[in-house]
Design an enzyme around this catalytic site. Structure first.
Site, PDB file in Angstrom:
ATOM      1  N   VAL A  13      39.926  28.180  44.372  1.00  0.00           N
ATOM      2  CA  VAL A  13      38.971  27.555  43.444  1.00  0.00           C
ATOM      3  C   VAL A  13      39.696  26.566  42.522  1.00  0.00           C
ATOM      4  O   VAL A  13      39.237  25.443  42.310  1.00  0.00           O
ATOM      5  CB  VAL A  13      38.226  28.620  42.599  1.00  0.00           C
ATOM      6  CG1 VAL A  13      37.306  27.956  41.588  1.00  0.00           C
ATOM      7  CG2 VAL A  13      37.420  29.552  43.498  1.00  0.00           C
ATOM      8  N   ASP A  33      49.991  28.008  37.398  1.00  0.00           N
ATOM      9  CA  ASP A  33      49.866  29.295  38.097  1.00  0.00           C
ATOM     10  C   ASP A  33      51.129  30.097  37.806  1.00  0.00           C
ATOM     11  O   ASP A  33      52.150  29.531  37.397  1.00  0.00           O
ATOM     12  CB  ASP A  33      49.719  29.053  39.607  1.00  0.00           C
ATOM     13  CG  ASP A  33      49.065  30.223  40.337  1.00  0.00           C
ATOM     14  OD1 ASP A  33      47.913  30.088  40.785  1.00  0.00           O
ATOM     15  OD2 ASP A  33      49.720  31.291  40.464  1.00  0.00           O
ATOM     16  N   ARG A  88      36.391  49.059  41.545  1.00  0.00           N
ATOM     17  CA  ARG A  88      35.862  47.916  40.780  1.00  0.00           C
ATOM     18  C   ARG A  88      36.423  47.911  39.369  1.00  0.00           C
ATOM     19  O   ARG A  88      36.756  46.866  38.822  1.00  0.00           O
ATOM     20  CB  ARG A  88      34.334  48.025  40.713  1.00  0.00           C
ATOM     21  CG  ARG A  88      33.627  47.335  41.818  1.00  0.00           C
ATOM     22  CD  ARG A  88      32.130  47.565  41.658  1.00  0.00           C
ATOM     23  NE  ARG A  88      31.508  46.478  40.921  1.00  0.00           N
ATOM     24  CZ  ARG A  88      31.027  45.396  41.499  1.00  0.00           C
ATOM     25  NH1 ARG A  88      31.112  45.257  42.797  1.00  0.00           N
ATOM     26  NH2 ARG A  88      30.463  44.451  40.801  1.00  0.00           N
ATOM     27  N   HIS A 175      26.133  37.042  36.752  1.00  0.00           N
ATOM     28  CA  HIS A 175      26.544  36.638  38.087  1.00  0.00           C
ATOM     29  C   HIS A 175      26.713  37.920  38.896  1.00  0.00           C
ATOM     30  O   HIS A 175      27.456  38.792  38.509  1.00  0.00           O
ATOM     31  CB  HIS A 175      27.885  35.901  37.960  1.00  0.00           C
ATOM     32  CG  HIS A 175      28.340  35.256  39.214  1.00  0.00           C
ATOM     33  ND1 HIS A 175      27.523  34.489  39.998  1.00  0.00           N
ATOM     34  CD2 HIS A 175      29.558  35.219  39.806  1.00  0.00           C
ATOM     35  CE1 HIS A 175      28.212  34.026  41.018  1.00  0.00           C
ATOM     36  NE2 HIS A 175      29.453  34.459  40.920  1.00  0.00           N
TER      37      HIS A 175
END
Ligand SMILES: NC(=O)c1ccc[n+]([C@@H]2O[C@H](COP(=O)([O-])OP(=O)(O)OC[C@H]3O[C@@H](n4cnc5c(N)ncnc54)[C@H](O)[C@@H]3O)[C@@H](O)[C@H]2O)c1
Length: 308
Positions: A13, A33, A88, A175
């Site tokens: 992305v 990064d 998660r 989202h």
């Protein structure tokens, strides 16, 4: 003087976003990064494309936050994908640490920047950046709604065989699976969707939109979508840098709007040079309001786990 945009995370992305901004000659771009040398290589490669695209911008890849100094916008795409055996909540906590740390480092060098958070889980990560930065709410937002609406627009355009230019779609909420697509506010050349399609077809489109991210993952297997996400980020960056006052669905901090308080949630917002300049409130039916509350509850649960 040209604007400057930092993209944190030089993965799929982040890199496609940097490339789109450079191609559009919107701003100088810094891509940062933690991985050594990859951002430098991708940055140089993009810079070398500029003579061909006729774009007079600088592109730099780096591991050093000093290069990000005085950015007008910082797009945060840093994060980890879920690995086998990771729950998660484990992923949530890991990405919370990443977004917290990159927010601290970017705001030190760019105290006046506007932050656009992209890392998932989106609504909880943008809340993290807001709380960590102590920036005013207009300068911290999340990207999701433009992407979700773009997916819905694509499906509507495919179904009716009409230009994507004619299609507007409206998606509210967090989202994820609990997002709230609103067919009655979605239009084709100004005509509301329910006047053009059966309820059944609309339901299929809504369902496909909700699962749009998963559909791409099922094809790619080892990664998630990045072409449409980076296009969506570009539209937000463009609206802010050009002070367009464009109404786009994005994750904005709500303080009572839609009956939600102290939480980031996907709503229509006016984007201009100050960031989120206004949250637009529309009338919702009782069902739509309930769906939005359900979506807010699932975001609240995540936010509770990381305590932001
Ligand atoms: N909001 C949305 O609609 C949307 C859409 C697509 C992807 N995403 C999310 O965006 C994020 C990026 O996706 P991607 O496909 O580019 O992933 P990716 O794995 O290709 O790239 C992520 C990059 O972040 C970097 N990174 C990790 N920790 C870092 C740190 N502390 N500082 C700087 N960089 C760091 C990694 O090295 C990697 O290069 C994911 O969290 C993904 O779920 C959100």
């Amino acid at each position: 003087m040209r604007n400057k945009v930092t993209v944190v995370g030089a993965g799929n992305v982040g890199a496609t976003t940097a490339q789109r901004i450079a191609d559009a000659e919107l701003a100088d771009v810094v891509m940062i990064d933690i991985i050594d040398s990859i951002p430098q290589g991708k940055g140089l490669d993009m810079l070398e494309a500029c003579p061909v695209s006729g774009s007079d911008v600088k592109v730099v890849g780096t591991n050093d936050y000093r290069d990000t100094e005085a950015s007008d916008i910082v797009v945060i795409t840093a994060g980890l994908p879920r690995k086998e055996g990771m729950s998660r909540d484990d992923l949530l906590k890991k990405n919370y640490e990443i977004v917290k740390s990159v927010t601290e480092q970017t705001i030190e060098k760019s105290p006046n920047a506007i932050l656009i958070v992209v890392s998932n889980p989106l609504d909880a990560m943008v809340q993290t950046a807001f709380k960590v930065s102590h920036f005013p709410k207009n300068r911290v937002m999340g990207m999701a709604g433009v992407l979700d609406s773009a997916r819905m627009r694509s499906f509507i355009s495919m179904e009716l065989n009409v230009s994507v230019d004619n299609v507007h779609a409206f998606v509210l909420g967090g989202h994820g699976d609990a997002m709230v697509p609103l067919p009655r506010y979605s239009t084709v050349a100004g005509i509301p969707l329910p006047d053009l399609m059966s309820e059944n077809v609309i339901e299929q489109i809504v369902e496909r939109t909700r699962k749009g991210g998963g559909e791409i993952v099922s094809y790619l297997k080892t990664g998630s979508a990045y072409y449409a996400p980076s296009a969506a980020i570009l539209e937000m960056v463009d609206a802010i840098l050009k002070d367009k006052k464009k109404i786009l669905p994005c994750a904005a901090y709500l303080e009572g709007e839609y009956g939600i308080n102290g939480l980031y949630m996907g709503v229509p917002a006016k984007l201009g040079s100050s960031g989120v300049e206004e949250v637009i409130e529309i009338h919702l039916s009782a069902d739509e309001r309930a769906a939005l509350q359900k979506s807010a509850a699932s975001v609240q649960e995540l936010v509770g786990v990381i305590g932001v």
